[in-house]
Scaffold this active site. Structure first.
Site, PDB file in Angstrom:
ATOM      1  CG  ASP A 170      -2.531   1.542   1.612  1.00 26.95           C
ATOM      2  OD1 ASP A 170      -3.336   1.132   0.743  1.00 26.95           O
ATOM      3  OD2 ASP A 170      -2.669   1.305   2.826  1.00 26.95           O
TER       4      ASP A 170
ATOM      5  CG  ASP B 145      -5.166  -4.615   7.207  1.00 28.04           C
ATOM      6  OD1 ASP B 145      -5.693  -3.564   7.631  1.00 28.04           O
ATOM      7  OD2 ASP B 145      -4.888  -4.810   6.002  1.00 28.04           O
TER       8      ASP B 145
ATOM      9  CE  LYS C 185      -8.534   1.962   9.400  1.00 24.80           C
ATOM     10  NZ  LYS C 185      -7.663   1.092   8.569  1.00 24.80           N
TER      11      LYS C 185
ATOM     12  CD  GLU D 230      -3.846   1.047   7.905  1.00 21.69           C
ATOM     13  OE1 GLU D 230      -3.814   1.735   6.868  1.00 21.69           O
ATOM     14  OE2 GLU D 230      -4.872   0.926   8.606  1.00 21.69           O
TER      15      GLU D 230
HETATM   16  P1  ADP Z   1      -9.243  -0.722   1.138  1.00 23.08           P
HETATM   17  O1  ADP Z   1      -7.849  -0.448   1.593  1.00 23.08           O
HETATM   18  O2  ADP Z   1     -10.002   0.525   0.804  1.00 23.08           O
HETATM   19  O3  ADP Z   1      -9.976  -1.660   2.030  1.00 23.08           O
HETATM   20  P2  ADP Z   1      -8.261  -2.612  -0.846  1.00 23.08           P
HETATM   21  O4  ADP Z   1      -6.833  -2.432  -0.570  1.00 23.08           O
HETATM   22  O5  ADP Z   1      -8.908  -3.931  -0.490  1.00 23.08           O
HETATM   23  O6  ADP Z   1      -9.144  -1.422  -0.300  1.00 23.08           O
HETATM   24  O7  ADP Z   1      -8.461  -2.345  -2.409  1.00 23.08           O
HETATM   25  C1  ADP Z   1      -9.707  -2.410  -3.009  1.00 23.08           C
HETATM   26  C2  ADP Z   1      -9.596  -1.829  -4.408  1.00 23.08           C
HETATM   27  O8  ADP Z   1      -8.644  -2.583  -5.156  1.00 23.08           O
HETATM   28  C3  ADP Z   1     -10.909  -1.880  -5.162  1.00 23.08           C
HETATM   29  O9  ADP Z   1     -11.124  -0.642  -5.826  1.00 23.08           O
HETATM   30  C4  ADP Z   1     -10.638  -2.984  -6.167  1.00 23.08           C
HETATM   31  O10 ADP Z   1     -11.395  -2.807  -7.373  1.00 23.08           O
HETATM   32  C5  ADP Z   1      -9.186  -2.831  -6.450  1.00 23.08           C
HETATM   33  N1  ADP Z   1      -8.615  -4.034  -7.030  1.00 23.08           N
HETATM   34  C6  ADP Z   1      -8.605  -5.282  -6.508  1.00 23.08           C
HETATM   35  N2  ADP Z   1      -8.033  -6.152  -7.368  1.00 23.08           N
HETATM   36  C7  ADP Z   1      -7.670  -5.414  -8.454  1.00 23.08           C
HETATM   37  C8  ADP Z   1      -7.051  -5.731  -9.702  1.00 23.08           C
HETATM   38  N3  ADP Z   1      -6.697  -6.969 -10.013  1.00 23.08           N
HETATM   39  N4  ADP Z   1      -6.840  -4.710 -10.570  1.00 23.08           N
HETATM   40  C9  ADP Z   1      -7.220  -3.455 -10.287  1.00 23.08           C
HETATM   41  N5  ADP Z   1      -7.802  -3.098  -9.145  1.00 23.08           N
HETATM   42  C10 ADP Z   1      -8.037  -4.069  -8.242  1.00 23.08           C
HETATM   43 MG    MG Z   2      -6.201  -0.892   2.853  1.00 24.64          MG
END
Ligand code: ADP
Ligand code: MG
Length: 625
Positions: free
Chosen positions: A211, A25, A86, A184
């Protein structure tokens, strides 16, 4: 009696050599790698037990840092520390600048392909992504103590040809064999085993994949049809995610603590970090209460889950609106959705789960860690593709986000493959020449929903030459569009009588932001009526031009011989009128003038026909017939 397996001389006694396929990923913020072991896909951890590799690369004069080491340097060495690469894949500098306010990077040039100036010299997005992929490959090889046969790499469903090709190039540069690129959302559905759900349930349900990450939101509608996944529609917002939830809390803090603008600006980073902690805390707790340290002052701040929900309500509603649009694009109703898959860290927010569940009238699937679900699906797919599961013949299909077509006379676009068509796909359409003796034609490949070339996106142009000279309209030119499973387009034009052909692989240099795709779609709807009118006008203008040229060449050939002075004058006059009207925007007037020309020249056309039959027959006896 059971057969006993024995090894042939020179062969291993092992029943079969296991091949290793990894799933990657390659995310905007974080990347992961996974592999199937003992029948189960798992993400592979680094030496510190971390699953997530921050998608950050730092270039030092004599070293490359990838991941958390690089993240730590982002603030003090921003120019050499590339985050969110990206967003640059398959894009130009301008493309990215227009959606990103402050880029801390220096580029070799301000237009075209982004070439970052770093302590290790020029680096392009493909090279930078390949450093991330290489780190993941090294991690997998170290953990598995074996060579990697190939990788499945995930990309957003809306990635265009250029973005997909760049991703493949990066993998190749990292020494990885790409088994395939996988969307994805499709990967997430595979992780939940939804690909094998079909048989147990005869009412075929569709799947929504929701997502919500840090900065982006995507929703995709998939359907499983005879063991084949199709992406029916995708929609999203490239500027909506958990960061916006953080910002909503920051605004609340600033307001309720009455922070000055100067203070809130100075402590923006600290406020955002605190907000993120508060938000994540409220995913598992009903309230938050703490002293916030800002500079040398501390402030008491508390936020209940209820208050937080109110702060983000409008943002979450926005995602629901996008879900509605995706459903509409997929031509489905809510009852058609049987499963909702949650992906991305922000789907941990309870209000998000609640609203998504309420909208789709189904409990969203959340049992697999939303950070890992895409990588896990990719790992499962990779295991199948290297041949470890020969009984599985799962094929995965995706869709085109925008229609593909070619330019026709009058600056109009003829769509060959409509948007949301599942790929791979091949479609052909026949075209002809416009002028007598025309020996070449230009094929202009376009992407978009509008009727006029100027409103669509130009992907490529090429010429078909050496067409045998023929009368206008006599040539048959077959234009074939083929989009492969990875979304790469190739276009072939062939003149049928001679077999003469020309071909192009379309890898447009830069891709489109999803926001632009949405823009193109909404402007096509907003302008649909006007576009149709313009199209009809242009078509009449092209027809008028064709009639005019056809009549002029007929008059030149036979006018003197077959027409009286008066008849000639009448035809000439009607042609002059047509030539004048052609420039106007009165579609109806052009159309009726074409009809007038037709009527007035009917006798002439009949005489020409007689003449050509006579000529054809002369020299032949009646018995030859
Ligand atoms: P991306 O796809 O942009 O790389 P992610 O899927 O890793 O991002 O998600 C990151 C987001 O998820 C951040 O805004 C983070 O604060 C939020 N996040 C992670 N854990 C939690 C949680 N327990 N509760 C709420 N938001 C969360
Ligand atoms: Mg993501």
């Amino acid at each position: 009696m059971a057969l006993l397996q024995i090894a042939e001389p020179g062969q291993s006694a092992a029943p079969h050599e296991r091949k290793i396929g990894i799933g990657i990923d390659l995310g905007t913020t974080n990347s992961l790698v996974s592999v199937v072991q003992s029948g189960e896909a798992k993400t592979i951890v680094d030496e510190n037990g971390q699953h997530l590799l921050p998608s950050v690369v730092r270039y030092l004069p004599d070293a490359v840092q990838v991941g958390s080491l690089a993240t730590a340097a982002a603030v003090k060495d921003p120019q050499n520390t590339i985050v969110s690469v990206k967003r640059f894949m398959g894009r130009s500098v301008q493309d990215v600048i227009s959606t990103w306010n402050e880029l801390p990077y220096e580029f070799e040039n301000q237009s075209g392909n982004p070439i970052f100036k770093t302590a290790q010299g020029a680096k392009n997005p493909v090279q930078i992504s390949s450093d991330i992929l290489k780190a993941l490959k090294d991690r997998a090889e170290a953990a598995l103590n074996d060579d990697i046969t190939g990788a499945v790499i995930t990309v957003p469903a809306y990635f265009d040809d250029a973005q997909r090709q760049s991703t493949k190039d990066a993998a190749q540069l990292a020494g990885l064999t790409v088994l395939r690129l996988l969307n994805e959302p499709t990967a997430a559905a595979i992780a939940y085993g939804l690909d094998s759900k079909e048989n147990t349930d005869d009412k075929q349900g569709s799947i929504a994949v929701f997502d919500l990450g840090g900065g982006t939101f995507d929703v995709s509608i998939l359907t499983l049809n005879k063991g084949v996944f199709e992406v029916l529609a995708t929609a999203g917002d490239t500027a909506l995610g958990g960061d916006d939830f953080d910002l909503a809390i920051v605004k609340d803090i600033v307001e309720r603590l009455s922070l000055s603008e100067k203070d809130s600006k100075a402590h923006h980073r600290a406020l955002m970090d605190a907000a993120k902690q508060i938000k994540e805390h409220l995913s598992d707790n009903d309230s938050f209460e703490k002293q916030l340290a800002l500079g040398d002052k501390t402030h008491a701040y508390s936020l209940t889950k209820k208050q937080f929900d109110a702060l983000i309500d409008a943002l979450v509603e926005k995602t629901i609106k996008t879900c509605k649009r995706a459903l509409k694009d997929a031509k489905l109703n809510i009852d058609d959705i049987s499963e909702v898959v949650m992906v991305g860290g922000s789907t941990r927010v309870p209000l998000v789960r609640q609203k998504v569940g309420a909208f789709f009238q189904s409990d969203p699937l959340t049992s697999i860690d939303p950070d890992k679900v895409v990588a896990i699906g990719a790992g499962i797919q990779a295991d199948i593709l290297v041949g470890n599961k020969p009984e599985s013949d799962m094929l995965l299909l995706d869709v085109l986000p925008l229609s593909l077509g070619i330019e026709t006379m009058g600056g109009l676009v003829e769509k060959i493959i409509p948007r949301n068509t599942t790929i791979p796909v091949a479609k052909a359409q026949e075209f002809t020449t416009f002028k007598d003796g025309q020996t070449a034609m230009m094929v202009h490949v376009l992407q978009g929903e509008r009727e006029l070339v100027e409103h669509c996106r130009s992907l490529a142009k090429f010429d078909l030459t050496d067409i045998p000279p023929m009368a206008a309209g006599a040539a048959h030119i077959r234009v074939t569009f083929q989009v492969d499973a990875d979304g790469l387009l190739s276009v072939t034009a062939m003149e049928k009588s001679s077999g003469q052909q020309a071909h192009i692989e379309v890898k447009p240099s830069y891709g489109l932001e999803e926001a632009e795709i949405l823009d193109m779609l909404s402007s096509s709807m907003a302008n649909a009526q006007e576009d149709m009118q313009t199209r009809m006008l242009k078509e009449q203008q092209v027809e008028a031009q064709r009639v005019l040229e056809g009549m002029q060449s007929a008059l030149k050939a036979d006018g003197d011989e077959l027409l009286s002075k008066d008849e000639r004058a009448a035809i000439d006059f009607s042609l002059q009128q047509l030539e004048k009207l052609m420039q106007s925007d009165d579609t109806q007037a052009i159309k009726s003038q074409i009809e007038k020309v037709d009527a007035i020249s009917q006798a002439f056309a009949a005489r020409r026909m007689d003449k050509s039959i006579r000529e054809a027959l002369s020299g032949q006896s009646v018995s030859d017939l």
